[in-house]
Design a protein around this motif. Structure first.
Motif, short mmCIF file in Angstrom:
data_model
loop_
_atom_site.label_atom_id
_atom_site.label_comp_id
_atom_site.label_asym_id
_atom_site.label_seq_id
_atom_site.Cartn_x
_atom_site.Cartn_y
_atom_site.Cartn_z
N SER A 56 52.22 -17.99 -1.66
CA SER A 56 53.14 -16.90 -2.01
C SER A 56 54.07 -16.57 -0.86
O SER A 56 55.26 -16.35 -1.05
N TYR A 57 53.51 -16.51 0.35
CA TYR A 57 54.31 -16.26 1.55
C TYR A 57 53.51 -16.67 2.77
O TYR A 57 52.31 -16.97 2.69
N PHE A 58 54.18 -16.69 3.92
CA PHE A 58 53.56 -17.04 5.18
C PHE A 58 53.59 -15.85 6.13
O PHE A 58 54.50 -15.03 6.08
N LEU A 59 52.58 -15.78 6.98
CA LEU A 59 52.56 -14.84 8.09
C LEU A 59 52.49 -15.63 9.39
O LEU A 59 51.77 -16.62 9.47
N GLY A 60 53.24 -15.18 10.39
CA GLY A 60 53.24 -15.87 11.67
C GLY A 60 52.99 -14.90 12.81
O GLY A 60 53.53 -13.79 12.84
N ASN A 61 52.17 -15.31 13.76
CA ASN A 61 51.96 -14.58 15.00
C ASN A 61 52.34 -15.48 16.17
O ASN A 61 52.30 -16.71 16.07
#
Length: 223
Positions: A153-158
């Motif tokens: 659905s979506y990506f998260l980045g740190n």
């Protein structure tokens, strides 16, 4: 240099990226009327720069420009060693948020090349990436090519960086659109006072990318 990288990795392991991510993204699902939005982690990986030791690696060329041409050449899975693939830049990729008139990425707007890893003829990478930095905005943009066709659905980045004696941690995760199962993943991080160009011997960058799949589950109640 090796000991400082080990120390940096120890710090990362103690802090943990999960603790830095917004609670809504990984913990308590949201309840909307008679539906429950469930969020599952379908992908997680970390990209480290520089993750190569050859002093002649072309990815260390600080004069590389992102303004030349329509395509760039990458060496990534599932290609074999020695085989490359030509892909369009984010601002020329259909469906990418940067594919607009006059995208904010030009040198005259203050953007500088920060780092990249496209692999090379003797080394392939899972996902090619590059980054641009704007000192006036204090903004680092990281573009990761979804060569693995991760469906989510979506990506998260740190991100965490060690630049010389300075260590930067960004506590808020950057959320990115999933572009039709492939294409570029655009991440933005607010990091003031970075000094460019990066020296590979004194710089360590780690980007952690997580794919989140959302699904809606109907809740039936009995009277």
């Amino acid at each position: 240099m090796k000991s400082s990288k080990i120390f940096f990795l120890v710090i990362l392991s103690v802090i943990g990226f999960h603790g830095c991510l917004p609670m809504d993204d990984f913990q308590f699902p949201k309840v909307e009327e008679d539906a429950l939005v469930v969020q599952d982690t379908v992908y997680r990986d970390s990209f480290v720069w520089p993750d190569f030791s050859e002093p002649t690696d072309p990815n260390l060329d600080t004069t590389w420009t992102w303004m030349d041409g329509f395509y760039l050449e990458v060496f990534s899975y599932p290609q074999n060693i020695g085989s490359s693939n030509k892909i369009t830049f984010p601002w020329y990729t259909q469906g990418n948020p940067m594919n607009i008139n006059n995208p904010d990425m030009k040198p005259e707007d203050g953007w500088q090349f920060a780092f990249r890893d496209f692999g090379n003829s003797s080394r392939v990478v899972p996902m090619p990436y590059f980054a641009l930095y704007n000192s006036g905005q204090g903004m680092l943009k990281v573009f990761i090519y979804n060569a693995q066709n991760i469906s989510t659905s979506y990506f998260l980045g740190n991100i965490a960086l060690k630049v010389g004696p300075q260590i930067f941690f960004v506590s808020e995760a950057s959320r990115a659109k999933a572009n039709q199962f492939d294409g570029w993943i655009n991440l933005e991080f607010s990091i003031p006072n970075l000094k460019l160009p990066f020296e590979s011997e004194s710089t360590f960058v780690q980007v952690t990318l997580t794919g989140i799949q959302e699904s809606v589950v109907s809740i039936s109640s009995s009277q």
